[in-house]
Design an enzyme around this catalytic site. Structure first.
Site, PDB file in Angstrom:
ATOM      1  N   HIS A  10     -15.419  12.350   9.139  1.00  0.00           N
ATOM      2  CA  HIS A  10     -15.201  11.577   7.916  1.00  0.00           C
ATOM      3  C   HIS A  10     -15.692  10.139   8.107  1.00  0.00           C
ATOM      4  CE1 HIS A  10     -13.410   9.707   4.501  1.00  0.00           C
ATOM      5  NE2 HIS A  10     -12.189   9.517   4.975  1.00  0.00           N
TER       6      HIS A  10
ATOM      7  N   CYS B  49     -12.240   5.273   1.182  1.00  0.00           N
ATOM      8  CA  CYS B  49     -12.798   6.615   1.413  1.00  0.00           C
ATOM      9  C   CYS B  49     -13.537   7.211   0.218  1.00  0.00           C
ATOM     10  CB  CYS B  49     -11.699   7.558   1.867  1.00  0.00           C
ATOM     11  SG  CYS B  49     -10.878   7.024   3.386  1.00  0.00           S
TER      12      CYS B  49
ATOM     13  N   CYS C 246      -8.431  11.140  -1.167  1.00  0.00           N
ATOM     14  CA  CYS C 246      -7.444  10.069  -1.229  1.00  0.00           C
ATOM     15  C   CYS C 246      -8.113   8.767  -0.811  1.00  0.00           C
ATOM     16  CB  CYS C 246      -6.243  10.377  -0.338  1.00  0.00           C
ATOM     17  SG  CYS C 246      -6.626  10.628   1.408  1.00  0.00           S
TER      18      CYS C 246
ATOM     19  N   GLY D 152      -7.298   4.865   0.899  1.00  0.00           N
ATOM     20  CA  GLY D 152      -6.381   3.959   1.559  1.00  0.00           C
ATOM     21  C   GLY D 152      -5.929   2.847   0.628  1.00  0.00           C
TER      22      GLY D 152
END
Length: 419
Positions: free
Chosen positions: A374, A117, A404, A406
């Protein structure tokens, strides 16, 4: 001479007097500046108007947009980096195809990367570092994702090492993101009510912003072809706005939704980021070069930091990356005017904001990923465009973006606005 100047600039960063908000706002010819930022609308995967559009078409749209907005000749853009998470082969071939189709010369270069991300922010960081090191003068950091075409179990390897999976933290990297959200909510006591209140606020802020035209500055209208699923007929449309933003969402309406990942959990479709398609790009240059060419200077790249966290609590990444970043640049959280913290899940966003002690009114003032989506590879670049737009409207000067990641990380970067 240029090399000596760069060495001097790097050395100055080791001087304590180069730290702090005032130092961040100073202007130097070796600064890495932002000359343009743009994004496509973000649309719902498999349902929205980009459902039949390939990532390379979305990239062409944002590549052309940042070049047109900055006024830089395409033959001066030496390097483009594209963040993407889901496509086969890392999207390397189609990104090169998009670069050439957009009219950049064959001598220009491209790289694709995947840091989940944060990919769209990592590309901007990499381009900034290349400029700072003297490797290039002008480059584009971008991100794209067609979650319509890539999202699902098929992106995972067919076989994994059993010996590696025996190591629990490694196995935790495979946990569904929704389960990590539940883990965060449980460990850090983030209530369902707090999550739903945060998510409702995201929708409300985004709807108000869209109605007021606040996204118009950052969005490039994108013309694509859409196939009608019933008739099979193809027609052309120009997409001008995010299609996931909904009016009338309240904490009470969200409280009626059932949790998705655990019967006793709190994460559901209304307080998690939307699965979306879209792209974004940021054009950066050395300040001296931008001034020489007469390019617009919207802001300055300051610094970036990445922090690792336990994979099963991956959403807490911003709560660790942001302090690491602020310590590096000597800036207090109170000196940051605006925060763009990605809303992967309300649980982790609330945890991060509460842990850091950031005023909610400074966080995502026009909403976030819960409200408008997103697209994994694009979000990091999108946040910069969104923050620059908001800073321009309100005269704000220092902003931080964060998300954040993954598998257990967080990333954050700090910028200044010169608009």
């Amino acid at each position: 001479m240029a090399a000596a100047s760069r060495v001097s600039a790097i050395a100055s960063q080791l001087d304590p007097s180069s730290l702090g908000r005032a130092a961040l706002l100073k202007k130097n010819d070796n600064d890495v500046v932002i000359c343009a930022a743009a994004r496509t609308p973000f649309t719902r995967a498999k349902k929205g108007p980009f459902k039949d559009t390939t990532p390379e078409d979305l990239l062409v749209a944002v590549f052309n947009a940042v070049v047109e907005r900055s006024g830089v000749p395409k033959d001066l853009v030496e390097e483009i980096q594209v963040g993407n998470v889901l496509p086969p082969g890392g999207g390397a071939t189609v990104a090169r195809m998009a670069q050439l189709a957009a009219g950049f010369p064959e001598s220009s270069t491209i790289l694709t990367l995947n840091r989940q991300c944060s990919s769209g922010l990592t590309t901007v960081n990499h381009i900034a570092l290349q400029i700072a090191a003297g490797q290039i003068d002008i480059g584009i950091g971008a991100g794209v994702e067609s979650m319509t075409m890539g999202y699902g179990a098929g992106v995972m390897p067919e076989k994994m090492s059993e010996s590696i999976l025996d190591f629990e933290p490694a196995a935790d990297c495979l946990l569904p993101m929704g389960i990590t959200s539940e883990n965060v909510a449980s460990k850090y006591n983030v209530s369902r009510e707090a999550q739903d209140a945060f998510a409702a606020a995201s929708f409300q802020k985004a709807h108000a912003a869209q109605k007021a035209g606040k996204f118009d500055w950052e969005i490039v209208p994108t013309t694509v072809k859409v196939t009608d699923p019933k008739s099979g007929e193809e027609h052309e449309v120009t997409v001008k706005a995010d299609d996931g933003i909904r009016d009338g969402v309240t904490k009470e309406s969200l409280s009626k939704l059932k949790p998705v990942f655990s019967k006793t959990g709190s994460t559901h479709a209304g307080n998690a980021s939307q699965v979306s398609d879209g792209a974004a790009a940021v054009l950066l240059a050395r300040r001296s070069v931008a001034k020489k060419l007469g390019l617009p200077i919207l802001g300055k790249f300051g610094a970036a930091a990445v922090a690792g966290v336990p994979p099963k609590f991956m959403g807490i990444g911003p709560a660790f990356a942001i302090p690491k970043l602020l310590e590096k640049v000597g800036v207090k959280k109170e000196e940051v005017d605006l925060w763009e913290i990605n809303e992967a899940f309300a649980s982790q966003a609330v945890m991060s904001v509460e842990t850091l002690g950031i005023p909610y009114e400074k966080v995502n003032p026009v909403g976030g990923a819960i409200a408008f989506g997103h697209p994994l590879g694009a979000t990091g670049s999108r946040q910069i465009a969104t923050a620059l737009s908001e800073c321009k409207r309100n005269g704000q000067k220092v902003f931080v973006t964060s998300m954040c990641i993954g598998s257990g990380m967080g990333m954050a970067a700090i910028f200044t606005s010169e608009q």
